[in-house]
Design a protein around this motif. Structure first.
Motif, mmCIF file in Angstrom:
data_model
loop_
_atom_site.group_PDB
_atom_site.id
_atom_site.type_symbol
_atom_site.label_atom_id
_atom_site.label_comp_id
_atom_site.label_asym_id
_atom_site.label_seq_id
_atom_site.Cartn_x
_atom_site.Cartn_y
_atom_site.Cartn_z
ATOM 1 N N PHE A 140 0.849 -1.188 0.000
ATOM 2 C CA PHE A 140 0.000 0.000 0.000
ATOM 3 C C PHE A 140 0.889 1.243 0.000
ATOM 4 C CE2 PHE A 140 -2.810 -3.252 1.519
ATOM 5 C CZ PHE A 140 -4.058 -2.889 1.055
ATOM 6 N N ALA A 141 0.418 2.291 -0.668
ATOM 7 C CA ALA A 141 1.176 3.541 -0.747
ATOM 8 C C ALA A 141 0.320 4.694 -0.241
ATOM 9 C CB ALA A 141 1.588 3.809 -2.194
ATOM 10 N N LYS A 142 0.964 5.634 0.427
ATOM 11 C CA LYS A 142 0.253 6.841 0.858
ATOM 12 C C LYS A 142 -0.157 7.608 -0.398
ATOM 13 C CE LYS A 142 2.764 7.155 5.166
ATOM 14 N NZ LYS A 142 3.753 7.866 5.962
ATOM 15 N N SER A 143 -1.434 8.014 -0.437
ATOM 16 C CA SER A 143 -1.880 8.679 -1.653
ATOM 17 C C SER A 143 -2.833 9.840 -1.405
ATOM 18 C CB SER A 143 -2.563 7.671 -2.583
ATOM 19 O OG SER A 143 -3.753 7.192 -1.988
ATOM 20 N N HIS A 144 -3.594 9.810 -0.346
ATOM 21 C CA HIS A 144 -4.615 10.822 -0.118
ATOM 22 C C HIS A 144 -4.449 11.421 1.276
ATOM 23 C CE1 HIS A 144 -6.376 8.545 -3.407
ATOM 24 N NE2 HIS A 144 -7.222 9.545 -3.603
ATOM 25 N N PHE A 145 -5.065 12.525 1.453
ATOM 26 C CA PHE A 145 -5.120 13.155 2.771
ATOM 27 C C PHE A 145 -6.553 13.002 3.253
ATOM 28 C CE2 PHE A 145 -5.837 16.771 5.552
ATOM 29 C CZ PHE A 145 -4.750 16.656 6.415
ATOM 30 N N GLY A 146 -6.768 12.247 4.331
ATOM 31 C CA GLY A 146 -8.108 11.991 4.822
ATOM 32 C C GLY A 146 -8.608 13.092 5.741
ATOM 33 N N MET A 147 -9.907 13.294 5.695
ATOM 34 C CA MET A 147 -10.546 14.277 6.564
ATOM 35 C C MET A 147 -11.810 13.648 7.145
ATOM 36 S SD MET A 147 -9.931 17.594 4.167
ATOM 37 C CE MET A 147 -10.268 18.810 5.411
ATOM 38 N N VAL A 148 -12.191 14.089 8.326
ATOM 39 C CA VAL A 148 -13.329 13.519 9.026
ATOM 40 C C VAL A 148 -14.212 14.641 9.558
ATOM 41 C CG1 VAL A 148 -14.006 12.156 11.057
ATOM 42 C CG2 VAL A 148 -12.018 11.474 9.726
ATOM 43 N N LEU A 149 -15.507 14.436 9.501
ATOM 44 C CA LEU A 149 -16.477 15.306 10.150
ATOM 45 C C LEU A 149 -17.271 14.417 11.093
ATOM 46 C CD1 LEU A 149 -18.054 17.976 10.450
ATOM 47 C CD2 LEU A 149 -19.471 17.210 8.525
#
Length: 151
Positions: A140-149
């Motif tokens: 697996f590779a880092k690809s996105h920046f996650g956000m949470v509400l």
């Protein structure tokens, strides 16, 4: 005796919830009580009815020692590709570093391929550095920046 990866059963819910609660982040989210809150069983029933969600456990000599939830998400993007989302990967504290997590992830990857997904994605909390190294070791590779509400 080899690890068995099988669909979770209602009687596994307590062991799954205990593994989900077994770290700093999980302790803040989960309620491990006797009896276990009904919300866990309601969630299990909803998961069981959804053909696009599979909750599996890793069993060793009759004991649940790991779990993983696989969600198949149909989509329009990428020319109508489905993607697999891996959630809630856990291994019992006393059984870590024995390859159980890898077996669970390999099962999820094979299932995603069999269901014609174009990719497998997962999220892990930024503080879980060991988990990030584990996932990177599996490709697996880092690809996105996650956000949470949160509500």
């Amino acid at each position: 005796m080899p690890i068995i990866i099988r669909p979770a059963r209602r009687e596994d819910v307590g062991a799954i919830a205990a593994m989900l609660a077994d770290d700093r982040l999980g302790r803040a989210r989960e309620r491990i009580e006797d009896p276990l809150p009904q919300s866990y069983f309601d969630a299990f029933e909803a998961i069981s009815r959804d053909a696009n969600i599979t909750l599996v456990v890793a069993e060793d000599a009759g004991r649940v020692v790991g779990c993983l939830q696989l969600c198949i998400l149909p989509g329009i993007s990428s020319q109508g590709a489905s993607r697999a989302l891996v959630e809630d990967v856990r291994v019992a504290t006393d059984r870590r570093s024995l390859g159980i997590g890898e077996q669970l992830l390999q099962w999820a990857i094979a299932e995603a391929r069999a269901r014609r997904c174009k990719l497998v994605e997962l999220m892990t909390h930024q503080s879980r550095v060991d988990a990030q190294r584990f996932y990177e070791r599996l490709g697996f590779a880092k690809s996105h920046f996650g956000m949470v509400l949160r509500f």
